[in-house]
Scaffold this motif. Structure first.
Motif, PDB file in Angstrom:
ATOM      1  N   THR A   7       1.063  -1.234  -0.023  1.00  0.00           N
ATOM      2  CA  THR A   7      -0.123  -0.042   0.024  1.00  0.00           C
ATOM      3  C   THR A   7       0.890   1.172   0.109  1.00  0.00           C
ATOM      4  O   THR A   7       1.851   1.282   0.146  1.00  0.00           O
ATOM      5  CB  THR A   7      -0.885  -0.163   1.259  1.00  0.00           C
ATOM      6  OG1 THR A   7      -2.003   1.086   1.036  1.00  0.00           O
ATOM      7  CG2 THR A   7      -0.319   0.127   2.577  1.00  0.00           C
ATOM      8  N   GLN A  10      -0.626   7.826   1.875  1.00  0.00           N
ATOM      9  CA  GLN A  10      -1.380   9.178   1.167  1.00  0.00           C
ATOM     10  C   GLN A  10      -1.612  10.400   2.075  1.00  0.00           C
ATOM     11  O   GLN A  10      -1.497  11.430   1.494  1.00  0.00           O
ATOM     12  CB  GLN A  10      -2.860   8.833   0.720  1.00  0.00           C
ATOM     13  CG  GLN A  10      -2.945   7.703  -0.177  1.00  0.00           C
ATOM     14  CD  GLN A  10      -2.491   8.095  -1.393  1.00  0.00           C
ATOM     15  OE1 GLN A  10      -2.822   9.091  -2.213  1.00  0.00           O
ATOM     16  NE2 GLN A  10      -1.443   7.153  -1.889  1.00  0.00           N
ATOM     17  N   ASN A  29      -7.069   2.697   6.102  1.00  0.00           N
ATOM     18  CA  ASN A  29      -6.976   3.113   4.412  1.00  0.00           C
ATOM     19  C   ASN A  29      -7.771   4.432   4.403  1.00  0.00           C
ATOM     20  O   ASN A  29      -8.179   4.774   5.487  1.00  0.00           O
ATOM     21  CB  ASN A  29      -7.790   2.166   3.871  1.00  0.00           C
ATOM     22  CG  ASN A  29      -9.259   1.765   4.169  1.00  0.00           C
ATOM     23  OD1 ASN A  29      -9.763   2.815   4.612  1.00  0.00           O
ATOM     24  ND2 ASN A  29      -9.834   0.677   3.685  1.00  0.00           N
ATOM     25  N   GLU A  30      -7.851   5.004   3.254  1.00  0.00           N
ATOM     26  CA  GLU A  30      -8.015   6.354   2.957  1.00  0.00           C
ATOM     27  C   GLU A  30      -9.562   6.582   3.499  1.00  0.00           C
ATOM     28  O   GLU A  30     -10.178   7.522   3.645  1.00  0.00           O
ATOM     29  CB  GLU A  30      -8.028   6.573   1.523  1.00  0.00           C
ATOM     30  CG  GLU A  30      -8.967   5.873   0.638  1.00  0.00           C
ATOM     31  CD  GLU A  30      -8.576   4.449  -0.061  1.00  0.00           C
ATOM     32  OE1 GLU A  30      -8.789   4.297  -0.934  1.00  0.00           O
ATOM     33  OE2 GLU A  30      -7.350   4.058   0.599  1.00  0.00           O
ATOM     34  N   ASN A  31     -10.403   5.561   3.930  1.00  0.00           N
ATOM     35  CA  ASN A  31     -11.841   5.721   4.220  1.00  0.00           C
ATOM     36  C   ASN A  31     -11.897   5.591   5.766  1.00  0.00           C
ATOM     37  O   ASN A  31     -13.122   5.531   6.372  1.00  0.00           O
ATOM     38  CB  ASN A  31     -12.774   4.457   3.612  1.00  0.00           C
ATOM     39  CG  ASN A  31     -12.791   4.375   2.269  1.00  0.00           C
ATOM     40  OD1 ASN A  31     -12.735   5.549   1.335  1.00  0.00           O
ATOM     41  ND2 ASN A  31     -12.563   3.231   1.540  1.00  0.00           N
ATOM     42  N   CYS A  44      -3.645   4.064   0.476  1.00  0.00           N
ATOM     43  CA  CYS A  44      -4.659   3.479  -0.365  1.00  0.00           C
ATOM     44  C   CYS A  44      -3.932   2.475  -1.176  1.00  0.00           C
ATOM     45  O   CYS A  44      -2.602   2.305  -1.277  1.00  0.00           O
ATOM     46  CB  CYS A  44      -5.160   4.497  -1.299  1.00  0.00           C
ATOM     47  SG  CYS A  44      -3.942   5.176  -2.373  1.00  0.00           S
TER      48      CYS A  44
END
Length: 122
Positions: A7, A10, A29-31, A44
């Protein structure tokens, strides 16, 4: 070595570096939920192709760490949410927190946007 997880960083939450003193980092993660973002290394491209095991190598940017213990929920949480806690303490106290990945006891790398996070099987 076979890479089975990869990964890319970010974003770094504003409180990420505060956890370095406690020898831990939180990946998500980005969420990631809004209330957790400031504490997390956000990434991400969360791609997990094998089972995380003790003895494998965790790479954070250019730094490598031997995995010494894998919490019981690491596999599911990493695969589904990209969310685990990295503990850089060699699991010296014999903890077994479910969502934690215990790495060899050495300094926490200075993570930055664009760094790859990867796991390899030697």
């Amino acid at each position: 070595m076979k890479k089975y997880y990869s990964t890319v960083v970010q974003e770094l939450g504003v409180q990420v570096h505060a956890f370095k003193e406690a020898r831990m980092l939180i990946l998500f993660n980005e969420n990631a939920p809004k209330e957790l973002r400031e504490y997390c290394v956000l990434h991400c491209g969360n791609k997990l192709e094998d089972t995380v095991r003790a003895g494998d190598v965790f790479c954070l940017g250019k730094e490598e760490y031997r995995i010494v213990f894998v919490g019981s929920e690491v596999q599911k949480n990493l695969r589904d949410l990209g969310h685990i806690t990295l503990r850089f303490n060699g699991n010296e106290e014999g903890e077994s927190l479910e969502g934690s990945l215990y790495l060899e006891s050495k300094g926490v790398a200075d993570v930055k946007v664009g760094d790859e996070i990867a796991i390899y099987r030697p």
